[in-house]
Design a protein around this motif. Structure first.
Motif, PDB file in Angstrom:
ATOM      1  N   SER A 101       0.814  -1.217   0.000  1.00  0.00           N
ATOM      2  CA  SER A 101       0.000   0.000   0.000  1.00  0.00           C
ATOM      3  C   SER A 101       0.848   1.269   0.000  1.00  0.00           C
ATOM      4  CB  SER A 101      -0.927   0.018   1.226  1.00  0.00           C
ATOM      5  OG  SER A 101      -1.757  -1.124   1.260  1.00  0.00           O
TER       6      SER A 101
ATOM      7  N   SER B  25      -2.147  11.520   0.062  1.00  0.00           N
ATOM      8  CA  SER B  25      -3.514  11.108   0.394  1.00  0.00           C
ATOM      9  C   SER B  25      -3.589   9.608   0.691  1.00  0.00           C
ATOM     10  CB  SER B  25      -4.458  11.470  -0.759  1.00  0.00           C
ATOM     11  OG  SER B  25      -4.042  10.832  -1.965  1.00  0.00           O
ATOM     12  N   VAL B  26      -2.843   8.810  -0.085  1.00  0.00           N
ATOM     13  CA  VAL B  26      -2.820   7.362   0.157  1.00  0.00           C
ATOM     14  C   VAL B  26      -2.166   7.053   1.495  1.00  0.00           C
ATOM     15  CG1 VAL B  26      -1.905   5.153  -0.643  1.00  0.00           C
ATOM     16  CG2 VAL B  26      -2.873   6.775  -2.274  1.00  0.00           C
TER      17      VAL B  26
ATOM     18  N   ARG C 230      -1.898   8.990   4.129  1.00  0.00           N
ATOM     19  CA  ARG C 230      -2.784   9.405   5.224  1.00  0.00           C
ATOM     20  C   ARG C 230      -3.893   8.388   5.434  1.00  0.00           C
ATOM     21  NH1 ARG C 230      -1.503  14.691   3.422  1.00  0.00           N
ATOM     22  NH2 ARG C 230      -3.044  14.552   1.741  1.00  0.00           N
ATOM     23  N   ALA C 231      -4.478   7.906   4.343  1.00  0.00           N
ATOM     24  CA  ALA C 231      -5.550   6.915   4.462  1.00  0.00           C
ATOM     25  C   ALA C 231      -5.041   5.623   5.093  1.00  0.00           C
ATOM     26  CB  ALA C 231      -6.152   6.633   3.081  1.00  0.00           C
ATOM     27  N   VAL C 232      -3.827   5.215   4.689  1.00  0.00           N
ATOM     28  CA  VAL C 232      -3.244   3.993   5.243  1.00  0.00           C
ATOM     29  C   VAL C 232      -2.994   4.151   6.741  1.00  0.00           C
ATOM     30  CG1 VAL C 232      -1.169   2.553   5.265  1.00  0.00           C
ATOM     31  CG2 VAL C 232      -2.218   3.190   3.095  1.00  0.00           C
TER      32      VAL C 232
ATOM     33  N   VAL D  14      -4.352   6.286   8.901  1.00  0.00           N
ATOM     34  CA  VAL D  14      -5.610   6.392   9.647  1.00  0.00           C
ATOM     35  C   VAL D  14      -6.263   5.020   9.791  1.00  0.00           C
ATOM     36  CG1 VAL D  14      -7.962   7.309   9.577  1.00  0.00           C
ATOM     37  CG2 VAL D  14      -6.025   8.800   9.049  1.00  0.00           C
ATOM     38  N   SER D  15      -6.272   4.247   8.709  1.00  0.00           N
ATOM     39  CA  SER D  15      -6.855   2.900   8.766  1.00  0.00           C
ATOM     40  C   SER D  15      -6.105   2.020   9.766  1.00  0.00           C
ATOM     41  CB  SER D  15      -6.809   2.259   7.378  1.00  0.00           C
ATOM     42  OG  SER D  15      -7.545   3.013   6.442  1.00  0.00           O
TER      43      SER D  15
END
Length: 343
Positions: free
Chosen positions: A71, A298-299, A301-303, A305-306
């Motif tokens: 990811s 953005s990727v 940050r999403a990773v 946070v998840s």
């Protein structure tokens, strides 16, 4: 900043897999070295009892590392998987064979079946960390260039540094397992097994030290970039690992098995982080840095946070799993002590 944070989180997962999964593999190596059916029966029973509740959960960390690499640093994932697919496939087959053999041995009633599945369990426990160690050696020695299948599919893992990594991984796993089993034997009220595993831990710890010292010459000749990093930027972590390893052996000699477990874990974690520090900022030596391989902001940050949300569920669950069976073992030991006292 986000890329470094993702890398640090991934390295924490790799450390957890080395400490928990490594001890799990090492327990299989200890099973292999336990002796014949009669002489090694008590050792194998303790090993089976100790890893039974957690042997599947330990691979959560491997899945975590693979997903993080895919990811957050997909170019590195593609390069590693396409170049080192042979040892990675062999390691995956070893994990599958090991799990199946462990389950079938418990369900078997005939001695020949138990021996067959036991041999499969033990051998796959030895070969799997070896192949994973060769993968680490291939990456650390700069034999995985960026791009799809750009590296040699054989020499990328059949080389001096990879073989050193494989042997060191097996010896380290065997050492961790022996140290962990000492405390488990104490909780089960088996000081004889605790003393036997302590002797095994000292022997495997000394063997790991010999392999590491011999590896200095190997890395200097075969992986100069890694050697330079370990002897300069990462030298404090190397020293911490060496001191923790020696301290663990001294604690074993004094019968302080729980403290020895912490020291052994610190020794392994420190050398793993020393590798990361020695190679940083390169993910692929001579080819790709962290910044070059990282996904977009953005990727990342999403990773992250998840992962934070998932950790709220995963970490307490694993902690509850380990703590429950540790307390259960301690409770059985207390009951056994009470029965002996009433007699």
């Amino acid at each position: 900043m986000l890329a470094d944070a993702a890398l640090a989180v991934m390295w924490v997962g790799l450390t957890c897999y080395a400490l928990f999964g490594g001890a799990d593999f090492g327990a299989g190596v200890r099973d292999l070295l336990a002796g014949g059916a009669e002489r090694g029966r008590d050792r194998r029973r303790l090993i089976e009892h100790s890893i039974g509740p957690v042997w599947e959960a330990n691979h959560v960390w491997l899945i975590f590392v693979v997903v993080m690499l895919w990811s957050a640093f997909s170019p590195v994932f593609a390069a590693v998987m396409s170049t080192l697919y042979i040892p990675l496939t062999l390691a995956a087959l070893g994990i599958i064979a090991r799990g199946a053999a462990f389950a079938f041995r418990k369900a078997s009633t005939e001695l020949w079946q138990q021996r067959l599945f036991g041999a499969c369990f033990a051998l796959s426990s030895l070969l799997t960390p070896f192949f994973l160690g060769t993968v680490a050696g291939g990456v650390a020695s700069g034999r995985v260039p960026p791009g799809l299948a750009r590296g040699d599919v054989l020499t990328s893992w059949l080389n001096p540094t990879s073989l050193l990594g494989g042997v060191l991984a097996v010896v380290t796993c065997a050492h961790l397992a022996a140290v962990y089993l000492c405390a488990d034997a104490d909780r089960e009220g088996r000081p004889d097994l605790a003393a036997a595993f302590a002797r095994d831990a000292v022997v495997s710890g000394l063997a790991a030290g010999v392999v590491a010292l011999a590896g200095i010459a190997v890395l200097r000749a075969d992986a100069p970039v890694l050697f330079h990093g370990l002897t300069h930027r990462a030298l404090p972590l190397v020293i911490v690992s060496a001191v923790a390893g020696v301290t663990g052996l001294l604690l074993l000699g004094r019968g302080r098995h729980v403290a020895a477990r912490a020291a052994a874990a610190l020794a392994v974690a420190a050398i793993l982080w020393a590798w990361g520090a020695a190679q940083y900022p390169a993910l692929l030596v001579g080819g790709t840095t962290v910044a070059q391989a990282a996904a977009t902001g953005s990727v990342l940050r999403a990773v992250l946070v998840s992962l934070g949300v998932g950790a709220l569920v995963l970490v307490p669950s694993l902690w509850l799993l380990y703590a429950t069976f540790q307390r259960a073992a301690a409770g059985r030991h207390d009951q056994a002590q009470a029965r002996r006292g009433t007699r």
